[in-house]
Design an enzyme around this catalytic site. Structure first.
Site, PDB file in Angstrom:
ATOM      1  N   TYR A 145       0.835  -1.217   0.000  1.00  0.00           N
ATOM      2  CA  TYR A 145       0.000   0.000   0.000  1.00  0.00           C
ATOM      3  C   TYR A 145       0.867   1.263   0.000  1.00  0.00           C
ATOM      4  O   TYR A 145       0.637   2.186  -0.788  1.00  0.00           O
ATOM      5  CB  TYR A 145      -0.914  -0.044   1.223  1.00  0.00           C
ATOM      6  CG  TYR A 145      -1.906   1.093   1.300  1.00  0.00           C
ATOM      7  CD1 TYR A 145      -2.987   1.169   0.423  1.00  0.00           C
ATOM      8  CD2 TYR A 145      -1.783   2.091   2.273  1.00  0.00           C
ATOM      9  CE1 TYR A 145      -3.912   2.205   0.511  1.00  0.00           C
ATOM     10  CE2 TYR A 145      -2.713   3.123   2.364  1.00  0.00           C
ATOM     11  CZ  TYR A 145      -3.775   3.179   1.482  1.00  0.00           C
ATOM     12  OH  TYR A 145      -4.689   4.206   1.567  1.00  0.00           O
ATOM     13  N   LYS A 186       0.933   4.091  -2.889  1.00  0.00           N
ATOM     14  CA  LYS A 186       0.524   5.488  -2.681  1.00  0.00           C
ATOM     15  C   LYS A 186       1.692   6.437  -2.965  1.00  0.00           C
ATOM     16  O   LYS A 186       1.485   7.573  -3.387  1.00  0.00           O
ATOM     17  CB  LYS A 186      -0.021   5.675  -1.261  1.00  0.00           C
ATOM     18  CG  LYS A 186      -1.402   5.038  -1.053  1.00  0.00           C
ATOM     19  CD  LYS A 186      -2.484   5.676  -1.919  1.00  0.00           C
ATOM     20  CE  LYS A 186      -3.868   5.125  -1.645  1.00  0.00           C
ATOM     21  NZ  LYS A 186      -4.916   5.695  -2.500  1.00  0.00           N
TER      22      LYS A 186
END
Ligand code: NAP
Length: 255
Positions: free
Chosen positions: A156, A160
């Site tokens: 993640y 991002k």
């Protein structure tokens, strides 16, 4: 008051959580909204509610990891609503949670494909129309995870961080052609993604109580504001709901 009348917005991941709330808020501000997600029945139902309340909404089933589907969906939105002025790149996934040595490498790639590849594919699909019109707004939903590593969140965080650079590249390439791109970190928001994080028990965010989380209406207000002329001077920036100066401009109380 945020007035987006006459604008057409495409929101990804609009079947629940932040995306659903943003779609409803943009419609309330007068925009015609295209809601997309893999859960077609959910986006159809939300669009139906927006239309019943006097707004204008259409819904499409779209998996942003399938880039052909993304292109076809953007074309369908342009055909149905005339154009896309605003893209909210909101759809995202968090899994796999765990140390990189433990998780399935294919799951890591899926997260990168959805969170970075999908957002890039959506931007790519709407950019020709925005460039032809000489204006457009793209909001990429970022996270503190773009800038700080967090235990168990390698996929993640990496995705991002990639999305952050996508924001910067879009601003660099298209900012002088009328396309405003923003990154926006919504804070910790009470959605299904946070329920998954709590259930995992991994890392500091999992320790937060549900009562510590903000309602999705808070980031949705900022996102709607970013789509308005009032935010023009902030184009190209990565913004955060934790910035008191930003909240003051939007008219929200600091948390
Ligand atoms: P959520 O409740 O899990 O909702 C995620 C949305 O993304 C759903 O509508 C889901 O719809 C959609 N989605 C997931 N994979 C997709 C795919 N392959 N194609 C199309 N749509 C897909 O999450 P959320 O908390 O609202 O998160 C929204 C965004 O905010 C994400 O980018 C997330 O990283 C970011 N964010 C959230 C928080 C937070 O505290 N909640 C904090 C920082 C950043 P379907 O399953 O129907 O496809």
């Amino acid at each position: 008051m945020i007035d987006l009348s006459g604008r057409v917005a495409l929101v990804t991941g609009a079947s629940r959580g932040i995306g659903e709330t943003v779609a409803r808020r943009l419609a309330e501000a007068g925009a015609a909204v295209a809601l997309t997600a893999r859960s077609g029945a959910a986006v159809q139902a939300i669009a139906g509610e927006i239309n019943a309340a006097g707004g204008k909404a259409v819904a499409f089933t779209c998996d942003i990891a399938d880039f052909a589907q993304v292109a076809a969906t953007a074309a369908a939105v342009e055909s149905e609503l005339g154009r896309v002025d605003v893209l909210i790149n909101n759809a995202g996934i968090l899994d796999p949670i765990g140390g990189l040595h433990e998780v399935d490498p294919e799951a890591v790639m899926t997260t990168l494909r959805v969170n970075v590849g999908g957002a890039a594919a959506c931007a790519r699909a709407v950019l020709p129309g925005m460039l032809a019109a000489g204006r457009g707004t793209i909001v990429n939903i970022s996270s503190g995870a773009a800038h700080s590593p967090l235990e168990g969140w390698t996929a993640y965080c990496t995705s991002k961080a990639g999305l952050y650079m996508l924001t910067r590249c879009l601003a660099h390439e298209y900012g002088d052609k009328g396309v405003r791109t923003y990154g926006f970190g919504p804070g910790v928001v009470d959605t299904e993604m946070q329920a998954t994080i709590r259930a995992s028990g991994v890392g500091p965010v999992a320790k937060l109580k549900r009562s510590d989380l903000a309602p999705a209406a808070r980031p949705a207000e900022v996102i709607a504001w970013l789509c308005s002329e009032a935010a023009a001077d902030l184009a190209g920036q990565e913004l955060s709901i934790r910035d008191p100066a930003l909240l003051q401009r939007v008219g929200l109380e600091a948390a």
